[in-house]
Motif scaffolding. Structure first.
Motif, short mmCIF file in Angstrom:
data_model
loop_
_atom_site.label_atom_id
_atom_site.label_comp_id
_atom_site.label_asym_id
_atom_site.label_seq_id
_atom_site.Cartn_x
_atom_site.Cartn_y
_atom_site.Cartn_z
N GLY A 19 0.77 -1.23 0.00
CA GLY A 19 0.00 0.00 0.00
C GLY A 19 0.80 1.28 0.00
N VAL A 20 2.15 1.17 0.13
CA VAL A 20 2.97 2.38 0.10
C VAL A 20 3.17 2.80 -1.36
CG1 VAL A 20 5.24 3.38 0.59
CG2 VAL A 20 4.15 1.86 2.26
N ARG A 21 2.69 3.98 -1.68
CA ARG A 21 2.76 4.48 -3.06
C ARG A 21 3.43 5.84 -3.16
NH1 ARG A 21 2.08 0.02 -3.64
NH2 ARG A 21 0.38 -1.13 -4.63
N THR A 22 3.38 6.62 -2.09
CA THR A 22 3.92 7.98 -2.13
C THR A 22 4.97 8.17 -1.05
OG1 THR A 22 2.10 8.75 -0.72
CG2 THR A 22 1.83 8.98 -3.12
N VAL A 23 6.07 8.84 -1.41
CA VAL A 23 7.17 9.11 -0.48
C VAL A 23 7.50 10.59 -0.55
CG1 VAL A 23 9.60 8.67 0.04
CG2 VAL A 23 8.13 6.79 -0.72
N THR A 24 7.70 11.21 0.62
CA THR A 24 8.12 12.60 0.66
C THR A 24 9.43 12.71 1.44
OG1 THR A 24 5.84 13.41 0.60
CG2 THR A 24 7.52 14.94 1.39
N VAL A 25 10.41 13.34 0.82
CA VAL A 25 11.69 13.61 1.47
C VAL A 25 11.72 15.09 1.83
CG1 VAL A 25 14.20 13.60 1.25
CG2 VAL A 25 12.84 11.78 0.17
N ASP B 83 -0.42 10.90 7.40
CA ASP B 83 -0.61 10.52 6.00
C ASP B 83 -0.06 11.55 5.02
OD1 ASP B 83 -2.41 12.45 6.73
OD2 ASP B 83 -4.13 11.56 5.68
N GLY B 84 0.80 12.44 5.49
CA GLY B 84 1.36 13.43 4.58
C GLY B 84 2.03 14.57 5.32
N VAL B 85 2.33 15.63 4.58
CA VAL B 85 2.94 16.81 5.18
C VAL B 85 2.13 18.04 4.77
CG1 VAL B 85 5.25 15.83 5.22
CG2 VAL B 85 4.54 17.18 3.25
N GLU B 86 2.06 18.99 5.69
CA GLU B 86 1.40 20.27 5.41
C GLU B 86 2.48 21.32 5.18
OE1 GLU B 86 -0.97 23.52 8.00
OE2 GLU B 86 -1.84 21.49 8.05
N LEU B 87 2.43 21.99 4.04
CA LEU B 87 3.42 23.00 3.71
C LEU B 87 3.07 24.33 4.35
CD1 LEU B 87 4.03 22.16 -0.06
CD2 LEU B 87 5.08 21.17 1.98
N ALA B 88 4.03 25.26 4.30
CA ALA B 88 3.85 26.55 4.95
C ALA B 88 2.68 27.34 4.39
CB ALA B 88 5.14 27.36 4.84
N ASP B 89 2.35 27.11 3.11
CA ASP B 89 1.22 27.84 2.51
C ASP B 89 -0.11 27.12 2.69
OD1 ASP B 89 1.47 25.69 0.83
OD2 ASP B 89 1.76 26.86 -1.00
N GLY B 90 -0.10 26.05 3.49
CA GLY B 90 -1.33 25.31 3.76
C GLY B 90 -1.58 24.14 2.83
N SER C 275 1.55 11.53 1.67
CA SER C 275 2.78 10.77 1.81
C SER C 275 2.54 9.54 2.68
CB SER C 275 3.87 11.64 2.45
OG SER C 275 5.07 10.92 2.59
N ASN C 276 2.76 8.37 2.11
CA ASN C 276 2.66 7.13 2.90
C ASN C 276 3.91 6.92 3.75
OD1 ASN C 276 1.35 5.73 -0.10
ND2 ASN C 276 0.14 6.42 1.65
N ALA C 277 5.02 7.53 3.33
CA ALA C 277 6.28 7.41 4.07
C ALA C 277 7.03 8.73 3.94
CB ALA C 277 7.13 6.27 3.52
N THR C 278 7.31 9.38 5.08
CA THR C 278 7.98 10.68 5.08
C THR C 278 9.37 10.54 5.70
OG1 THR C 278 5.88 11.85 5.28
CG2 THR C 278 7.87 13.06 5.91
N LEU C 279 10.37 11.02 4.97
CA LEU C 279 11.76 10.96 5.44
C LEU C 279 12.23 12.37 5.76
CD1 LEU C 279 14.28 9.13 5.83
CD2 LEU C 279 14.91 9.70 3.46
N ARG D 167 13.05 2.35 -6.57
CA ARG D 167 11.62 2.03 -6.54
C ARG D 167 10.86 2.93 -7.52
NH1 ARG D 167 9.43 -0.40 -2.08
NH2 ARG D 167 7.54 -0.27 -3.35
N PRO D 168 10.97 2.65 -8.81
CA PRO D 168 10.26 3.49 -9.80
C PRO D 168 8.75 3.42 -9.69
CG PRO D 168 11.23 1.55 -10.84
CD PRO D 168 11.76 1.59 -9.44
N ASP D 169 8.23 2.46 -8.90
CA ASP D 169 6.79 2.36 -8.71
C ASP D 169 6.27 3.39 -7.70
OD1 ASP D 169 8.40 0.76 -6.88
OD2 ASP D 169 6.52 0.10 -5.98
#
Length: 382
Positions: free
Chosen positions: A138-144, A210-217, A222-226, A162-164
């Motif tokens: 189920g992990v599809r999105t990654v945010t660094v 389940d993700g990150v909130e940016l400074a502009d809202g 993100s399923n996995a945040t690094l 992981r090109p998927d």
């Protein structure tokens, strides 16, 4: 010549320092060198982004590296320093006394900078945990999070391995801002080729499950945040009353000796080291030379000789972009970019040589006085 030398932390800098002291005092029976580390596994921090991407790397054991060096290895976590009694506490119980202490604990990712990072983000301090998360169904999105060289290497490595996965790099400024124009342009093309989405100029305000909130809202799923934005130093030195700066680094003089406790040396990320051109920032490139120089000064101290000031200048910024691409930005002593940039397969070979060099260097240092300096900075350090 008598001395009980305790080196706390067996990373690149602590290992270099311990092995070098032992080699240079090998004929002196009254000198003992002890290296303390929580794990018996040597962590190649230059390769943790590979581990995070799920790659299996060679395991190097600290006792194996130290074999024949004369350094005693003590496995355990240093939980306290008593600077008045000159001892460190290991695992909250045992005490180890020293005549000279080398503080080489390095740094860890600072997950206190934004809400939720400590609870919901992974770091490269434990890359196996992040790799295990990527392997979950189920992990599809990654945010660094972080556009420095660490974040760049991690995002590229994950995208190639992981090109998927849909990989997004979030950076407060332009990724690789410390590089020159040619280096940044090459980096941008590499991200485009690898399919990495870059969100520059939009810092992270909050890390959510389940993700990150940016400074502009804006919300980025993100399923996995690094988390790679910022580092911090363990507060052991500060708690012991040893002089530190706001980041918790030990404040040292030009000889890498604590300005408040002359029996303490600090090296690598754990030391606030200044040169004539400015402050040294934590990298393997600068850390290993501090370890070697501190070792030489400790030997001079034991022999009653004058200490020598540390002189260092940067030479390059090697950046891997997966296993098949890289960019090497050559720099001036103060780490500002020069015009020359190496890219492609030649850069891959260059970067691999750099990443592979520390362990052979440690082994050579058991027999020879190896000088791990690419540049001492020339006139700019004087």
């Amino acid at each position: 010549m008598r001395g009980n030398i305790v080196v706390v932390g067996a990373g690149y800098t602590g290992m270099m320092c311990a092995v070098r002291i032992a080699h240079r005092t090998r004929r002196d029976r009254d000198v003992a060198v002890t290296l303390v580390n929580p794990s018996d596994r040597f962590v190649e921090r230059l390769r943790t982004h590979q581990t995070a991407a799920g790659q299996e790397l060679t395991v190097h054991r600290i006792p194996d590296i130290l074999d024949g060096s004369g350094v005693a290895f003590r496995q355990g976590r240093v939980t306290g320093i008593d600077a008045a009694r000159r001892c460190v506490t290991i695992d909250g119980a045992d005490e180890l006394h020293y005549d000279v202490l080398v503080f080489a604990l390095g740094s860890r990712a600072d997950t206190t900078l934004v809400p939720g990072a400590d609870d919901h983000a992974f770091t490269l301090d434990e890359p196996q945990r992040f790799a295990a998360r990527l392997a979950e169904p189920g992990v599809r999105t990654v945010t660094v999070c972080g556009g420095g060289l660490t974040g760049i290497e991690a995002a590229a490595e994950i995208a190639e391995s992981r090109p998927d996965l849909a990989v997004t790099l979030v950076s407060r400024g332009e990724p690789g801002a410390m590089m020159g124009e040619r280096g940044r342009a090459y980096l941008a093309k590499a991200f485009e080729r690898l399919g990495v989405t870059v969100r520059a100029g939009e810092g992270v305000a909050k890390v959510l499950p389940d993700g990150v909130e940016l400074a502009d809202g804006t919300f980025v799923q993100s399923n996995a945040t690094l988390w790679t934005a910022g580092v911090r130093v363990p507060d052991l030195a500060t708690a012991a009353g040893i002089g530190t700066d706001r980041a918790g680094r030990v404040v040292v003089d030009e000889n890498l000796r604590s300005t408040t406790h002359p029996d303490v040396f600090a090296i690598g990320d754990a030391a606030a080291v200044r040169q004539a051109w400015g402050e040294v920032h934590g990298t393997c490139q600068s850390g290993i030379p501090t370890g070697a120089h501190a070792a030489d000064n400790i030997v001079r101290l034991l022999r009653g000789r004058p200490l020598k000031p540390f002189r260092f200048g940067y030479f390059h910024q090697p950046v891997s972009l997966g296993r098949r691409d890289a960019v090497i930005q050559f720099v001036r002593s103060d780490d500002t970019p020069r015009r020359f940039v190496l890219t492609g397969r030649a850069a891959v070979r260059y970067k691999d040589a750099v990443s592979s060099s520390p362990i052979p260097l440690f082994r050579m240092s058991k027999r020879f006085n190896v000088y791990p300096y690419l540049s001492k900075g020339g006139r700019t350090t004087r």
